[in-house]
Design a protein around this motif. Sequence first.
Motif, PDB file in Angstrom:
ATOM      1  N   VAL A   1      55.778  52.037  31.981  1.00 18.87           N
ATOM      2  CA  VAL A   1      56.694  52.638  32.960  1.00 18.87           C
ATOM      3  C   VAL A   1      56.618  54.162  32.990  1.00 18.87           C
ATOM      4  N   ALA A   2      55.960  54.759  31.992  1.00 21.56           N
ATOM      5  CA  ALA A   2      55.829  56.216  32.004  1.00 21.56           C
ATOM      6  C   ALA A   2      54.563  56.593  31.267  1.00 21.56           C
ATOM      7  N   GLU A   3      54.031  57.751  31.666  1.00 24.51           N
ATOM      8  CA  GLU A   3      52.789  58.214  31.056  1.00 24.51           C
ATOM      9  C   GLU A   3      52.815  59.733  31.018  1.00 24.51           C
ATOM     10  N   GLU A   4      52.468  60.318  29.891  1.00 22.87           N
ATOM     11  CA  GLU A   4      52.402  61.768  29.756  1.00 22.87           C
ATOM     12  C   GLU A   4      51.046  62.144  29.170  1.00 22.87           C
ATOM     13  N   VAL A   5      50.295  62.941  29.904  1.00 17.41           N
ATOM     14  CA  VAL A   5      49.053  63.472  29.348  1.00 17.41           C
ATOM     15  C   VAL A   5      49.427  64.715  28.545  1.00 17.41           C
ATOM     16  N   VAL A   6      48.981  64.781  27.302  1.00 18.15           N
ATOM     17  CA  VAL A   6      49.364  65.909  26.428  1.00 18.15           C
ATOM     18  C   VAL A   6      48.197  66.888  26.351  1.00 18.15           C
ATOM     19  N   GLU A   7      48.420  68.065  26.890  1.00 15.51           N
ATOM     20  CA  GLU A   7      47.355  69.069  26.861  1.00 15.51           C
ATOM     21  C   GLU A   7      47.845  70.337  26.188  1.00 15.51           C
ATOM     22  N   LEU A   8      48.503  70.181  25.048  1.00 13.85           N
ATOM     23  CA  LEU A   8      49.035  71.333  24.329  1.00 13.85           C
ATOM     24  C   LEU A   8      47.986  71.859  23.362  1.00 13.85           C
TER      25      LEU A   8
ATOM     26  N   ARG B   1      61.086  64.150  28.754  1.00 13.36           N
ATOM     27  CA  ARG B   1      60.724  63.130  29.764  1.00 13.36           C
ATOM     28  C   ARG B   1      60.493  61.764  29.114  1.00 13.36           C
ATOM     29  N   LEU B   2      59.870  61.779  27.924  1.00 15.18           N
ATOM     30  CA  LEU B   2      59.615  60.500  27.242  1.00 15.18           C
ATOM     31  C   LEU B   2      60.931  59.853  26.795  1.00 15.18           C
ATOM     32  N   LEU B   3      61.850  60.672  26.285  1.00 12.25           N
ATOM     33  CA  LEU B   3      63.149  60.129  25.854  1.00 12.25           C
ATOM     34  C   LEU B   3      63.895  59.529  27.043  1.00 12.25           C
ATOM     35  N   ASP B   4      63.774  60.199  28.190  1.00 12.14           N
ATOM     36  CA  ASP B   4      64.361  59.664  29.423  1.00 12.14           C
ATOM     37  C   ASP B   4      63.815  58.280  29.723  1.00 12.14           C
ATOM     38  N   ALA B   5      62.467  58.167  29.653  1.00 10.80           N
ATOM     39  CA  ALA B   5      61.815  56.894  29.957  1.00 10.80           C
ATOM     40  C   ALA B   5      62.232  55.816  28.965  1.00 10.80           C
ATOM     41  N   LEU B   6      62.598  56.241  27.735  1.00  6.47           N
ATOM     42  CA  LEU B   6      63.030  55.294  26.711  1.00  6.47           C
ATOM     43  C   LEU B   6      64.523  54.986  26.821  1.00  6.47           C
ATOM     44  N   GLY B   7      65.164  55.615  27.781  1.00  7.42           N
ATOM     45  CA  GLY B   7      66.582  55.366  28.001  1.00  7.42           C
ATOM     46  C   GLY B   7      67.478  56.084  27.014  1.00  7.42           C
ATOM     47  N   VAL B   8      66.955  57.142  26.408  1.00  2.04           N
ATOM     48  CA  VAL B   8      67.761  57.925  25.461  1.00  2.04           C
ATOM     49  C   VAL B   8      68.159  59.219  26.160  1.00  2.04           C
ATOM     50  N   SER B   9      69.456  59.426  26.362  1.00  2.00           N
ATOM     51  CA  SER B   9      69.832  60.714  26.966  1.00  2.00           C
ATOM     52  C   SER B   9      70.473  61.568  25.894  1.00  2.00           C
ATOM     53  N   LEU B  10      70.044  62.828  25.869  1.00  2.00           N
ATOM     54  CA  LEU B  10      70.548  63.733  24.827  1.00  2.00           C
ATOM     55  C   LEU B  10      71.630  64.642  25.385  1.00  2.00           C
TER      56      LEU B  10
ATOM     57  N   VAL C   1      50.480  59.737  26.115  1.00  4.42           N
ATOM     58  CA  VAL C   1      51.556  58.918  25.564  1.00  4.42           C
ATOM     59  C   VAL C   1      52.056  58.004  26.675  1.00  4.42           C
ATOM     60  N   ILE C   2      52.191  56.704  26.374  1.00  9.07           N
ATOM     61  CA  ILE C   2      52.681  55.764  27.389  1.00  9.07           C
ATOM     62  C   ILE C   2      53.918  55.057  26.861  1.00  9.07           C
ATOM     63  N   VAL C   3      54.753  54.602  27.800  1.00  8.05           N
ATOM     64  CA  VAL C   3      56.000  53.928  27.428  1.00  8.05           C
ATOM     65  C   VAL C   3      56.006  52.533  28.036  1.00  8.05           C
ATOM     66  N   LEU C   4      56.272  51.546  27.186  1.00 12.76           N
ATOM     67  CA  LEU C   4      56.332  50.148  27.614  1.00 12.76           C
ATOM     68  C   LEU C   4      57.785  49.725  27.784  1.00 12.76           C
ATOM     69  N   ASP C   5      58.084  49.125  28.941  1.00 13.31           N
ATOM     70  CA  ASP C   5      59.440  48.611  29.162  1.00 13.31           C
ATOM     71  C   ASP C   5      59.353  47.475  30.183  1.00 13.31           C
TER      72      ASP C   5
ATOM     73  N   GLY D   1      61.288  45.334  20.427  1.00 16.47           N
ATOM     74  CA  GLY D   1      61.272  44.080  21.186  1.00 16.47           C
ATOM     75  C   GLY D   1      60.671  44.210  22.572  1.00 16.47           C
ATOM     76  N   SER D   2      60.146  45.400  22.918  1.00 11.75           N
ATOM     77  CA  SER D   2      59.601  45.597  24.273  1.00 11.75           C
ATOM     78  C   SER D   2      58.203  45.001  24.417  1.00 11.75           C
ATOM     79  N   GLY D   3      57.579  44.612  23.311  1.00  6.23           N
ATOM     80  CA  GLY D   3      56.282  43.937  23.437  1.00  6.23           C
ATOM     81  C   GLY D   3      55.092  44.748  22.954  1.00  6.23           C
TER      82      GLY D   3
END
Length: 235
Positions: free
Chosen positions: A202-209, A226-235, A193-197, A44-46
């Motif tokens: 609201v967050a962006e990670e460049v993946v250089e693995l 970091r992405l899970l954090d941005a998604l509001g998921v705490s482990l 990887v970007i996160v929509l909220d 539902g974030s769009g």
Amino acid sequence: MTVITTATVQVRDLVRRYDERAVLDGLDLDIAPGEFVALLGKSGSGKSTLLRALAGLDYDVEGSGELAVPQNVSVVFQDSRLLPWARVLDNVVLGLSGAGDRGRKSLEEVGLAGREQAWPNELSGGEQQRVALARSLVREPELLLADEPFGALDALTRLKMHVLLRKLCATHQPAVLLVTHDVDEAIVLADRVIVLDEGRIVAEEVVELAAPRSSADPGFAAIRSRLLDALGVSL
Ligand SMILES: Nc1ncnc2c1ncn2[C@@H]1O[C@H](COP(=O)(O)OP(=O)(O)OP(=O)(O)O)[C@@H](O)[C@H]1O
Ligand SMILES: [Mg+2]
């Protein structure tokens, strides 16, 4: 609102409202030619709203902002959306005249050589998604928009589709915006990887693995966390 045609995707101050509620609220996004971007966000974030805007499929939705996209855009959805009354090859080249040979080559690229004359309902879900990919890529898009294309597939088929999609992207080099709920899938596939909220990125990670990317890699785990954090998921 004007949509401009360019080589890169440029979104500025994009607003999309449903019943007065702004689902996208001043969103900015750039995607370079050939860049693979994965989009995460709560349900539902769009995310689909953004994809529809980029695909030009939301002419009936209220909004504002600047949108520049390449001329040649293809879209893949969670269900393959094949026409059940058309054979596989006809589905792939739908609307393209004289493209039979290109269509056969695309089917070969997705591992479906020999299935040209099958009906869609004779194929498995994974095979149908392969046809949908062939149908998108036969048009040599500069931008491929994919809305949870592997969401309905089992885990093993999903992994095979990841390998296939990477191979196809290396060959055709479209810019890609892939919506997924799967954080690992995003990190395995994307350059960024970007996160929509709340209507914005609201967050962006460049993946250089290094390839092949493994979730056992500490760098992978750090990005995931970091992405899970941005998604509001705490482990
Ligand atoms: N045609 C519509 N009319 C009214 N509201 C809509 C319409 N389409 C989407 N919405 C609302 O806009 C919001 C964003 O929807 P959207 O489909 O873009 O979310 P999403 O991030 O793709 O979610 P999901 O992960 O569940 O697919 C939701 O609250 C949804 O209810
Ligand atoms: Mg969606």
